[in-house]
Design a protein around this motif. Structure first.
Motif, PDB file in Angstrom:
ATOM      1  N   UNK A   1       0.831  -1.208   0.000  1.00  7.54           N
ATOM      2  CA  UNK A   1       0.000   0.000   0.000  1.00  7.54           C
ATOM      3  C   UNK A   1       0.864   1.256   0.000  1.00  7.54           C
ATOM      4  N   UNK A   2       1.900   1.281   0.847  1.00  7.69           N
ATOM      5  CA  UNK A   2       2.777   2.449   0.899  1.00  7.69           C
ATOM      6  C   UNK A   2       3.547   2.629  -0.402  1.00  7.69           C
ATOM      7  N   UNK A   3       4.005   1.525  -0.984  1.00  4.18           N
ATOM      8  CA  UNK A   3       4.746   1.607  -2.249  1.00  4.18           C
ATOM      9  C   UNK A   3       3.865   2.151  -3.366  1.00  4.18           C
ATOM     10  N   UNK A   4       2.589   1.760  -3.396  1.00  5.11           N
ATOM     11  CA  UNK A   4       1.660   2.282  -4.401  1.00  5.11           C
ATOM     12  C   UNK A   4       1.482   3.785  -4.229  1.00  5.11           C
ATOM     13  N   UNK A   5       1.348   4.228  -2.975  1.00  4.51           N
ATOM     14  CA  UNK A   5       1.206   5.666  -2.706  1.00  4.51           C
ATOM     15  C   UNK A   5       2.442   6.430  -3.163  1.00  4.51           C
ATOM     16  N   UNK A   6       3.641   5.914  -2.798  1.00  2.00           N
ATOM     17  CA  UNK A   6       4.882   6.649  -3.047  1.00  2.00           C
ATOM     18  C   UNK A   6       5.278   6.600  -4.521  1.00  2.00           C
ATOM     19  N   UNK A   7       5.339   5.394  -5.094  1.00  2.00           N
ATOM     20  CA  UNK A   7       5.870   5.243  -6.444  1.00  2.00           C
ATOM     21  C   UNK A   7       4.781   5.208  -7.523  1.00  2.00           C
ATOM     22  N   UNK A   8       3.555   4.879  -7.128  1.00  2.00           N
ATOM     23  CA  UNK A   8       2.476   4.841  -8.095  1.00  2.00           C
ATOM     24  C   UNK A   8       1.760   6.174  -8.251  1.00  2.00           C
ATOM     25  N   UNK A   9       1.380   6.776  -7.111  1.00  2.00           N
ATOM     26  CA  UNK A   9       0.634   8.037  -7.127  1.00  2.00           C
ATOM     27  C   UNK A   9       1.503   9.261  -6.859  1.00  2.00           C
ATOM     28  N   UNK A  10       2.792   9.043  -6.514  1.00  2.00           N
ATOM     29  CA  UNK A  10       3.693  10.164  -6.262  1.00  2.00           C
ATOM     30  C   UNK A  10       3.399  10.927  -4.989  1.00  2.00           C
ATOM     31  N   UNK A  11       2.798  10.269  -3.996  1.00  2.00           N
ATOM     32  CA  UNK A  11       2.507  10.901  -2.702  1.00  2.00           C
ATOM     33  C   UNK A  11       3.736  10.760  -1.812  1.00  2.00           C
ATOM     34  N   UNK A  12       4.283  11.872  -1.354  1.00  2.00           N
ATOM     35  CA  UNK A  12       5.525  11.855  -0.574  1.00  2.00           C
ATOM     36  C   UNK A  12       5.232  11.488   0.879  1.00  2.00           C
ATOM     37  N   UNK A  13       5.026  10.209   1.128  1.00  2.00           N
ATOM     38  CA  UNK A  13       4.723   9.745   2.482  1.00  2.00           C
ATOM     39  C   UNK A  13       5.866  10.003   3.451  1.00  2.00           C
ATOM     40  N   UNK A  14       7.101   9.905   2.969  1.00  2.00           N
ATOM     41  CA  UNK A  14       8.262   9.963   3.852  1.00  2.00           C
ATOM     42  C   UNK A  14       9.078  11.246   3.686  1.00  2.00           C
ATOM     43  N   UNK A  15       8.579  12.198   2.898  1.00  2.00           N
ATOM     44  CA  UNK A  15       9.246  13.495   2.756  1.00  2.00           C
ATOM     45  C   UNK A  15       8.244  14.563   3.152  1.00  2.00           C
ATOM     46  N   UNK A  16       8.485  15.206   4.292  1.00  2.00           N
ATOM     47  CA  UNK A  16       7.527  16.161   4.842  1.00  2.00           C
ATOM     48  C   UNK A  16       7.820  17.569   4.365  1.00  2.00           C
TER      49      UNK A  16
END
Length: 303
Positions: A161-176
């Motif tokens: 789920x996190x990988x889809x958010x970060x690499x699929x949708x470009x959502x910066x989960x780990x860069x604030x």
């Protein structure tokens, strides 16, 4: 709060107030960049010092630990101790490379490192609960396989789920970045922390109800559950505030992140492994009988 939001904060001031700020424009050089970027000297030093101290402690105790593992031949403990070493090294690397979060061209490397580090720590969390529910010192290969399969399945879903958010949708989960509040990002973190808070909260309530006899009779485990319930409760509050763009939420989330990465692995070791490595075999039965008696599990025998 409205007053704080209207203040003309400079990038350097935001960085001081909020440990997660990614303001650019810091000093050059490897050491200067590492100290100043993203989080500041205090944040980075606390993380590195705590993680380095724990890895150093594991290394110092390694010879005695290997001897105990060889003599006791517990598959559960061998597997968990190896996993702890791997995650501790990943966490040390994550703490030492905080500057990657703000370095151009390092976004993919930082996301991958954070993804594997946090997934590894969550794997240890899920495994600990599964191990202790099967018996504190279950040593069979079947118990180890069943526990790792359950934990691995949960972590695989979380990682996917996190990988889809970060690499699929470009959502910066780990860069604030406070200047670009992403509703999708903080919405996911609210749900993520809510689920974990709910799990630990349910176990906490079971320990304070008639169902406690179904749980391991170890006060150390109860204290662990209490601490984790409080930790994720604060994580949830921070995520909710951050989702609405409040600086307090970013600050609190950063503080809880420091506490988690600096203190969780030592807490895990104390809760699950310390007695196994420190107590003599002949004394283990008396130790756990005393813990059960202190926890009140024999009170009914006197009524």
């Amino acid at each position: 709060m409205r007053f704080l939001e209207e203040l003309p904060l400079s990038p350097s001031l935001i960085s001081q107030l909020n440990p997660n700020s990614t303001a650019k424009g810091y000093g050059g050089g490897f050491i200067g960049g590492w100290v100043d970027r993203c989080h500041g000297f205090l944040h980075n030093t606390l993380l590195v010092a705590a993680s380095l101290f724990f890895v150093g402690y594991l290394a110092y105790e390694a010879r005695k630990s290997f001897s105990k593992l060889s003599n006791r031949r517990s598959f559960i403990m061998i597997g968990y101790y190896g996993s702890l070493w791997l995650v501790s090294l990943l966490n040390l690397a994550w703490c030492c490379l905080q500057g990657w979060e703000c370095s151009p061209g390092k976004e993919v490397a930082w996301n991958l490192l954070t993804l594997f580090t946090t997934s590894g720590m969550l794997f240890l969390e899920v495994s600990l609960v599964a191990f202790l529910f099967q018996g504190n010192y279950a040593s069979g290969a079947e118990a180890l396989t069943r526990t790792f399969l359950i934990s691995g399945f949960v972590i695989a879903l979380d990682l996917l789920l996190k990988a889809i958010y970060v690499f699929g949708f470009g959502v910066s989960l780990f860069i604030d970045n406070n200047e670009n509040v992403q509703k999708y990002k903080w919405g996911l973190w609210v749900i993520h922390k809510l689920l974990l808070t709910g799990v630990y909260g349910m176990i906490f309530l079971m320990y304070n109800s008639s169902w406690r006899e179904r749980l391991p009779a170890r006060p150390a485990f109860y204290k662990y559950i209490t601490i984790m319930f409080a930790l994720y409760g604060l994580y949830l509050v921070a995520s909710a505030f951050a989702a609405n763009g409040a600086h307090f939420g970013f600050w609190l989330y950063g503080v809880m992140s420091v506490c988690y990465h600096a203190l969780y692995l030592p807490l895990l070791y104390i809760t699950f492994l310390a007695d196994f490595f420190q107590e003599e075999d002949l004394n283990l039965e008396n130790v756990y009988y005393s813990e059960m008696k202190d926890a009140g599990f024999f009170d009914a025998d006197w009524e």
